[in-house]
Design an enzyme around this catalytic site. Structure first.
Site, PDB file in Angstrom:
ATOM      1  CD  GLU A  46      -3.356   0.664   1.854  1.00 28.02           C
ATOM      2  OE1 GLU A  46      -4.408   1.329   1.636  1.00 28.02           O
ATOM      3  OE2 GLU A  46      -3.237  -0.090   2.826  1.00 28.02           O
ATOM      4  CE1 TYR A  53      -3.506  -4.039   0.886  1.00 29.13           C
ATOM      5  CE2 TYR A  53      -3.312  -2.582  -1.007  1.00 29.13           C
ATOM      6  CZ  TYR A  53      -3.886  -2.902   0.204  1.00 29.13           C
ATOM      7  OH  TYR A  53      -4.861  -2.086   0.735  1.00 29.13           O
ATOM      8  CG  ASP A  99      -2.871  -6.057   4.155  1.00 27.89           C
ATOM      9  OD1 ASP A  99      -3.573  -6.996   4.575  1.00 27.89           O
ATOM     10  OD2 ASP A  99      -3.296  -4.894   4.067  1.00 27.89           O
ATOM     11  CG  ASN A 143      -6.876  -6.921   2.969  1.00 30.78           C
ATOM     12  OD1 ASN A 143      -7.218  -6.315   3.989  1.00 30.78           O
ATOM     13  ND2 ASN A 143      -6.397  -6.295   1.902  1.00 30.78           N
TER      14      ASN A 143
END
Length: 261
Positions: A35, A105, A144, A146
């Site tokens: 990000e 990501y 990440d 998620n």
């Protein structure tokens, strides 16, 4: 070898909040960022001794990944398929002699789950990609992702069942990966430890009360487990709504060489 991964939630903002101080102090061999939220030319980092690899999203101020590594990789690819653009800048793969490093990501399903079908299809493509790589040499997969895989991985699991990041579908994709020959390194060392989180809402006092989620991971091919030394979340490091995670492993790039710029 020391590896660090951090969703910085905007690298320019994180730099203003002390990113470089942490970067220098942790002295990682490989430092992965998610990000970044920037495009080429918007930020120049002087990181002596590191090669830099960036995968920016086409959309401004959105997504993006980067890897900073002391040892130059044999090969670097962006996205899931050769020759196919990665418009959201979500994946960088570095090939070393002894392993592949994947900095990822994972797409967020969004609060109303509007992106869940896209997310699940993306996960299937990533799974296929990883299985092919793993046939060639072991993988270190981080970023990440998620998803809070198990109930222990978020504070208020009962009220979040079915919500983005804790749907049955998303959790099943993680289970499939781990069942296919991969290890969640933090749970390898801390299988039953509660309260280890890597993301907290910006709502007032949420982080202070540790009402969080663990959605950032280091995952390795099972045949690397005996080389693992540690896997931790650096919860006290500020600068983002995520904290960095760190893994130490007895492995090297497989060749000697000078550090890069």
């Amino acid at each position: 070898m020391k590896l660090v991964s951090w969703n910085v939630n905007g690298l320019r903002a994180c730099v203003r909040k002390g990113f470089l101080d942490f970067f220098q102090s942790v002295d990682a061999d490989i430092f992965c960022v998610q990000e970044t939220k920037l495009q080429k030319g918007q930020l120049t980092l002087e990181l002596d001794g590191y090669y830099q690899y960036w995968n920016d999203a086409q959309r401004k101020g959105y997504s993006g990944t980067a890897v900073f590594t002391k040892e130059k990789p044999l090969h670097v690819t962006y996205g899931l398929e050769p020759g196919v653009q990665d418009p959201e800048g979500r994946i960088i793969t570095l090939e070393y002699e002894n392993f592949y490093l994947l900095n990822v990501y994972t797409p967020n399903s969004q609060r109303d789950l509007a992106r869940l079908p896209f997310r699940l299809e993306w996960e299937d493509r990533l799974f296929t990609y990883m299985k092919k790589l793993d046939e060639q040499k072991p993988i270190i997969y981080c970023g990440d992702l998620n998803v809070a895989h198990q109930e222990i991985d978020l504070r208020n699991y009962k009220t979040n069942v079915g919500n983005s990041g804790f749907t049955t579908e998303e959790r099943s994709k993680m289970s499939r990966l781990l069942d296919a020959g991969f290890t969640d390194t933090l749970r390898y060392f801390h299988p039953d430890t509660e309260g280890i989180y890597t993301w907290w809402s910006y709502m007032k006092t949420v982080r202070e009360r540790n009402i969080g989620w663990r959605i950032d991971y280091f995952i390795v091919s099972n045949r690397l487990r005996e080389k693992l030394e540690s896997s931790t979340a650096l919860c006290d490091i500020m600068g983002s709504d995520h904290c960095p995670i760190m893994m130490e492993i007895k492995i090297n790039s497989g060749k000697d060489g000078n550090n890069g710029q």
